[in-house]
Design a protein around this motif. Structure first.
Motif, PDB file in Angstrom:
ATOM      1  N   THR A 179      -5.242   3.445   4.187  1.00 33.37           N
ATOM      2  CA  THR A 179      -5.858   2.170   3.806  1.00 33.37           C
ATOM      3  C   THR A 179      -4.811   1.163   3.352  1.00 33.37           C
ATOM      4  OG1 THR A 179      -6.203   2.924   1.535  1.00 33.37           O
ATOM      5  CG2 THR A 179      -8.019   3.267   3.080  1.00 33.37           C
ATOM      6  N   VAL A 180      -5.127  -0.082   3.584  1.00 35.63           N
ATOM      7  CA  VAL A 180      -4.327  -1.213   3.116  1.00 35.63           C
ATOM      8  C   VAL A 180      -5.289  -2.261   2.550  1.00 35.63           C
ATOM      9  CG1 VAL A 180      -2.357  -0.885   4.662  1.00 35.63           C
ATOM     10  CG2 VAL A 180      -4.300  -2.215   5.441  1.00 35.63           C
ATOM     11  N   PRO A 181      -4.780  -3.147   1.692  1.00 32.95           N
ATOM     12  CA  PRO A 181      -5.677  -4.111   1.052  1.00 32.95           C
ATOM     13  C   PRO A 181      -6.078  -5.312   1.909  1.00 32.95           C
ATOM     14  CG  PRO A 181      -3.469  -4.288   0.138  1.00 32.95           C
ATOM     15  CD  PRO A 181      -3.458  -3.127   1.077  1.00 32.95           C
ATOM     16  N   HIS A 227      -0.952   4.106   0.342  1.00 31.94           N
ATOM     17  CA  HIS A 227      -1.944   5.005   0.934  1.00 31.94           C
ATOM     18  C   HIS A 227      -1.860   4.988   2.450  1.00 31.94           C
ATOM     19  CE1 HIS A 227      -3.666   5.468  -3.020  1.00 31.94           C
ATOM     20  NE2 HIS A 227      -3.654   4.160  -3.154  1.00 31.94           N
ATOM     21  N   VAL A 228      -0.653   5.118   2.973  1.00 30.61           N
ATOM     22  CA  VAL A 228      -0.451   5.085   4.415  1.00 30.61           C
ATOM     23  C   VAL A 228       0.214   6.380   4.856  1.00 30.61           C
ATOM     24  CG1 VAL A 228       0.729   3.919   6.316  1.00 30.61           C
ATOM     25  CG2 VAL A 228      -0.293   2.572   4.485  1.00 30.61           C
ATOM     26  N   SER A 266       0.807  -1.216   0.000  1.00 30.53           N
ATOM     27  CA  SER A 266       0.000   0.000   0.000  1.00 30.53           C
ATOM     28  C   SER A 266       0.841   1.266   0.000  1.00 30.53           C
ATOM     29  CB  SER A 266      -0.928   0.019   1.209  1.00 30.53           C
ATOM     30  OG  SER A 266      -1.726   1.177   1.156  1.00 30.53           O
ATOM     31  N   GLN A 303      -1.549  -7.001   5.670  1.00 36.83           N
ATOM     32  CA  GLN A 303      -0.826  -5.774   5.358  1.00 36.83           C
ATOM     33  C   GLN A 303      -0.865  -4.800   6.548  1.00 36.83           C
ATOM     34  OE1 GLN A 303       0.618  -4.794   1.921  1.00 36.83           O
ATOM     35  NE2 GLN A 303       0.808  -6.974   2.355  1.00 36.83           N
ATOM     36  N   LYS A 304      -1.977  -4.790   7.245  1.00 35.14           N
ATOM     37  CA  LYS A 304      -2.107  -3.935   8.430  1.00 35.14           C
ATOM     38  C   LYS A 304      -1.110  -4.378   9.504  1.00 35.14           C
ATOM     39  CE  LYS A 304      -5.518  -2.135  11.689  1.00 35.14           C
ATOM     40  NZ  LYS A 304      -6.948  -1.970  11.994  1.00 35.14           N
TER      41      LYS A 304
END
Length: 106
Positions: A75-77, A60-61, A58, A81-82
């Motif tokens: 956001t993460v997919p 988008h962090v 990602s 990933q989180k």
């Protein structure tokens, strides 16, 4: 700039007639400036580590650091990933803790 000069002038002239008045400083302390610089370095290292992580996809962090506490937003997919983002952030030198507020995109 003008406001800063006016504040400086008021601070230097207002108490000049009273030798017992405590001197007030409008400048941040060395310690707070140092902490801010340390936080900036930590933020940069966390961002770079996330970009370099093979198992992290990602872009988008958001990363913010305050007093060594890293806050991850965006956001993460996936849940994995989180978790990876938390693990990467915790592995950066100087990080005291990580607040992971990442949302899993659907």
């Amino acid at each position: 700039m003008t406001l800063a000069l006016n504040l400086y002038a008021q601070g230097t002239h207002s108490d000049s007639n009273n030798p017992d008045a405590p001197s007030a400083s409008i400048n941040p302390t060395h310690e707070s400036m140092s902490q801010g610089m340390d936080d900036t370095v930590i933020t940069t290292k966390v961002k770079a580590s996330l970009l370099a992580e093979k198992n992290f996809a990602s872009l988008h962090v958001g990363v913010r650091t305050r007093e060594g506490v890293v806050r991850l937003t965006g956001t993460v997919p996936s849940l994995s990933q989180k978790h990876t983002a938390t693990d990467v952030a915790q592995g950066v030198n100087g990080v005291k803790s990580v607040e992971n507020h990442l949302v899993i995109a659907r």
